[in-house]
Design an enzyme around this catalytic site. Sequence first.
Site, PDB file in Angstrom:
ATOM      1  N   HIS A 131      59.558  32.874 -20.322  1.00  0.00           N
ATOM      2  CA  HIS A 131      58.536  32.767 -18.947  1.00  0.00           C
ATOM      3  C   HIS A 131      58.046  32.156 -19.230  1.00  0.00           C
ATOM      4  CE1 HIS A 131      55.471  35.387 -16.058  1.00  0.00           C
ATOM      5  NE2 HIS A 131      55.607  34.044 -16.191  1.00  0.00           N
ATOM      6  N   HIS A 184      55.692  28.156 -16.702  1.00  0.00           N
ATOM      7  CA  HIS A 184      55.921  27.328 -15.602  1.00  0.00           C
ATOM      8  C   HIS A 184      55.565  25.748 -16.280  1.00  0.00           C
ATOM      9  CE1 HIS A 184      54.335  31.112 -13.880  1.00  0.00           C
ATOM     10  NE2 HIS A 184      53.561  31.077 -14.550  1.00  0.00           N
ATOM     11  N   LYS A 213      61.861  36.709  -9.157  1.00  0.00           N
ATOM     12  CA  LYS A 213      60.704  36.833  -9.024  1.00  0.00           C
ATOM     13  C   LYS A 213      59.997  37.594  -8.517  1.00  0.00           C
ATOM     14  CE  LYS A 213      56.877  37.035 -12.191  1.00  0.00           C
ATOM     15  NZ  LYS A 213      56.043  35.749 -13.296  1.00  0.00           N
ATOM     16  N   HIS A 265      55.296  40.204 -11.730  1.00  0.00           N
ATOM     17  CA  HIS A 265      54.136  40.178 -11.991  1.00  0.00           C
ATOM     18  C   HIS A 265      53.615  41.790 -11.558  1.00  0.00           C
ATOM     19  CE1 HIS A 265      50.754  38.022 -12.632  1.00  0.00           C
ATOM     20  NE2 HIS A 265      49.777  39.451 -12.174  1.00  0.00           N
ATOM     21  N   HIS A 287      55.001  39.584 -19.519  1.00  0.00           N
ATOM     22  CA  HIS A 287      53.465  39.489 -19.510  1.00  0.00           C
ATOM     23  C   HIS A 287      52.443  40.725 -19.953  1.00  0.00           C
ATOM     24  CE1 HIS A 287      52.210  38.823 -15.066  1.00  0.00           C
ATOM     25  NE2 HIS A 287      52.429  37.794 -15.217  1.00  0.00           N
ATOM     26  N   ASP A 313      54.539  32.522 -20.512  1.00  0.00           N
ATOM     27  CA  ASP A 313      53.475  32.263 -19.752  1.00  0.00           C
ATOM     28  C   ASP A 313      52.787  31.878 -19.651  1.00  0.00           C
ATOM     29  OD1 ASP A 313      52.921  33.321 -17.299  1.00  0.00           O
ATOM     30  OD2 ASP A 313      51.159  34.166 -17.781  1.00  0.00           O
TER      31      ASP A 313
HETATM   32  N1  LIG Z   1      49.661  34.362 -16.146  1.00  0.00           N
HETATM   33  C1  LIG Z   1      48.651  33.565 -14.798  1.00  0.00           C
HETATM   34  O1  LIG Z   1      47.850  33.773 -15.651  1.00  0.00           O
HETATM   35  N2  LIG Z   1      49.033  32.377 -14.650  1.00  0.00           N
HETATM   36  C2  LIG Z   1      50.089  32.185 -13.372  1.00  0.00           C
HETATM   37  C3  LIG Z   1      51.044  32.800 -12.820  1.00  0.00           C
HETATM   38  C4  LIG Z   1      51.435  33.717 -13.377  1.00  0.00           C
HETATM   39  O2  LIG Z   1      52.260  34.186 -14.220  1.00  0.00           O
HETATM   40  O3  LIG Z   1      50.589  35.692 -13.028  1.00  0.00           O
HETATM   41  C5  LIG Z   1      50.116  30.546 -13.414  1.00  0.00           C
HETATM   42  O4  LIG Z   1      50.858  29.958 -12.534  1.00  0.00           O
HETATM   43  O5  LIG Z   1      48.756  29.938 -13.516  1.00  0.00           O
HETATM   44 ZN   LIG Z   2      53.314  33.566 -15.957  1.00  0.00          ZN
HETATM   45 ZN   LIG Z   3      52.423  36.547 -13.652  1.00  0.00          ZN
END
Ligand SMILES: NC(=O)N[C@@H](CC(=O)O)C(=O)O
Ligand SMILES: [Zn+2]
Ligand SMILES: [Zn+2]
Length: 345
Positions: A14, A16, A100, A137, A175, A248
């Site tokens: 997971h 970003h 997702k 999520h 998460h 995450d």
């Molecule tokens: N986890 C977070 O707090 N933020 C994530 C989005 C997500 O995974 O929910 C993001 O893209 O900033």
């Molecule tokens: Zn995330």
């Molecule tokens: Zn998330």
Amino acid sequence: MADVLTITRPDDWHLHLRDGEVLPHIVPATALQMGRAVVMPNLKPPVTDVHQALAYRERILAHVPKGRQFDPLMTLYLTDNTTPQIIAEAGASEHVKAVKLYPAGATTNSDSGLTDLGKLDDICAALTEANMPLLVHGEVTHNHVDIFDREKQFLDDILVPLVARHPHLKLVVEHITTKEATEFVNAHGDHVGATITVQHLAYNRNHMLVGGIRPHLFCLPVLKRNIHQQALQDAVISGSAKFFLGTDSAPHAKGAKESACGCAGCYSAYAAIELYAEIFEDLGVLDKLEGFASFYGADFYGLPRNTDTITLVKEDWQVPMEMAFGQDVIVPLRSGETLRWKLRQ
Ligand SMILES: NC(=O)N[C@@H](CC(=O)O)C(=O)O
Ligand SMILES: [Zn+2]
Ligand SMILES: [Zn+2]
């Protein structure tokens, strides 16, 4: 205690990576540690079909350091316009591995998310057919539900009935932050798993709120009370293959976090495996790190485990206060602190 730890190369299930001018600062961090990463699709606009996912994958691959084999596993963002046909195309594609679900309004860039969860049944049937996991999520978004209760309520209202209706659907509760989520995952078969982040293992809401508000610990789902942190720690201590590494890691520019309305997300990818190693060592289960980081996620997704290794050495090093993030800077998780483990490059 061992000063050197060699394990099968881990994967991040997971992540970003964002897009554009920050990619050169964000992609190498993960590519240097991880064999693969499940790349979240919450760009602006979101990644909603195979064509967009493959184009995004190419933009990512352009920033993988020379000599590294890093495989970005792409995901599609479920919107009200996602059709079973799009899911089938994703299932047939080599590089798209999951879909997702962001309930609309639940988190960063989730405004395109599903507004009508009633539409999920057709999607889940198509996912089951394609043997592709649904990543969620897991938070409800109703104003009247307290932010600390939103994950539990999503499990009760949405996921329990959903898995009952789709008993063969592969589902990853992303998460996870609560005792109830660990119980939900444990109560179901091998087709239900969860990712656990560094921050939810290392911290509870006191760390974020006592003695002053710490915006760099704010993520969603928000940190919970310590009994929930302990339940997540117990999940990894148990060595159950249902729980696997998903950072995450979600970078936001410093100014966007240190703000009157700060963004959610912690940046941990710069030292993901070192951060987990420290936690597992503190919990007395360093021997369980390899399963969590390198085996169980691949097994869940039905992908081969990595065959090469990484080596961590016991060596103190100081995390920079800030790191480059396009034209901006980012404050990494544990900025300015000393970490005990270092990845040997
Ligand atoms: N986890 C977070 O707090 N933020 C994530 C989005 C997500 O995974 O929910 C993001 O893209 O900033
Ligand atoms: Zn995330
Ligand atoms: Zn998330």
